[in-house]
Design a protein around this motif. Structure first.
Motif, mmCIF file in Angstrom:
data_model
loop_
_atom_site.group_PDB
_atom_site.id
_atom_site.type_symbol
_atom_site.label_atom_id
_atom_site.label_comp_id
_atom_site.label_asym_id
_atom_site.label_seq_id
_atom_site.Cartn_x
_atom_site.Cartn_y
_atom_site.Cartn_z
ATOM 1 N N GLU A 1 53.854 7.015 18.736
ATOM 2 C CA GLU A 1 54.262 7.343 20.104
ATOM 3 C C GLU A 1 55.643 7.997 20.113
ATOM 4 O O GLU A 1 55.875 8.990 20.804
ATOM 5 N N LYS A 2 56.560 7.444 19.332
ATOM 6 C CA LYS A 2 57.916 7.991 19.253
ATOM 7 C C LYS A 2 57.883 9.422 18.699
ATOM 8 O O LYS A 2 58.538 10.320 19.214
ATOM 9 N N GLU A 3 57.114 9.635 17.632
ATOM 10 C CA GLU A 3 57.003 10.959 17.034
ATOM 11 C C GLU A 3 56.374 11.953 18.011
ATOM 12 O O GLU A 3 56.841 13.086 18.140
ATOM 13 N N ASN A 4 55.326 11.545 18.692
ATOM 14 C CA ASN A 4 54.673 12.426 19.666
ATOM 15 C C ASN A 4 55.612 12.783 20.812
ATOM 16 O O ASN A 4 55.602 13.919 21.294
ATOM 17 N N ALA A 5 56.441 11.834 21.248
ATOM 18 C CA ALA A 5 57.419 12.106 22.308
ATOM 19 C C ALA A 5 58.442 13.142 21.829
ATOM 20 O O ALA A 5 58.810 14.060 22.585
ATOM 21 N N LEU A 6 58.895 13.001 20.592
ATOM 22 C CA LEU A 6 59.838 13.987 20.044
ATOM 23 C C LEU A 6 59.209 15.376 19.979
ATOM 24 O O LEU A 6 59.843 16.373 20.312
#
Length: 144
Positions: free
Chosen positions: A129-134
């Motif tokens: 989720e964090k990577e996709n948000a970035l």
């Protein structure tokens, strides 16, 4: 599926020999085909390794080591890349086979490599989720 077509360097590309106008025209036509097909994500040539820096990690947890170019083995170097998004490995191979000889002198070599997707390397949903948000932020920045 994303794939990178890695254009291997030659002694000419490492010497900074610029492509001929004929090759530039052929590559522009090829890139236009990729754009029309909706598969091109990025494409760039890289400057010779004389201006490059190589950073290595010789010891686990140790300080990185910096070495200035040029680097000696041209066949191990990269002169450019094209990043595409296609439906299959076979389609990626078809596109790679259509690329003009990237150096124009019968010396071209292209390495085709599939790019990891977030889910391929991250099992933790929070990390994904964090990577996709970035990546979404980056996409928004690139559109601005």
């Amino acid at each position: 599926m994303r794939f990178m077509m890695i254009v291997k360097a030659t002694t000419d590309s490492e010497a900074g020999v610029k492509p001929t106008q004929e090759l530039i025209d052929a590559m522009q036509r090829y890139n236009e085909e990729l754009v029309k097909a909706g598969v091109l994500l990025a494409a760039d040539g890289l400057m010779p390794s004389a201006g490059a820096v190589r950073i290595s990690y010789p010891e686990p947890g140790g300080k990185p080591k910096v070495v200035d170019g040029p680097f000696t083995e041209a066949k191990e170097m990269i002169a450019g890349y094209t990043l595409i998004e296609v439906k299959s490995r076979e389609e990626a191979i078809e596109w790679a086979m259509r690329m003009p000889d990237p150096h124009g002198f019968g010396q071209g070599e292209i390495e085709l490599r599939q790019v990891y997707e977030v889910e391929d390397i991250m099992e933790n949903p929070e990390s994904q989720e964090k990577e996709n948000a970035l990546r979404m932020k980056l996409g928004e920045r690139n559109k601005a």
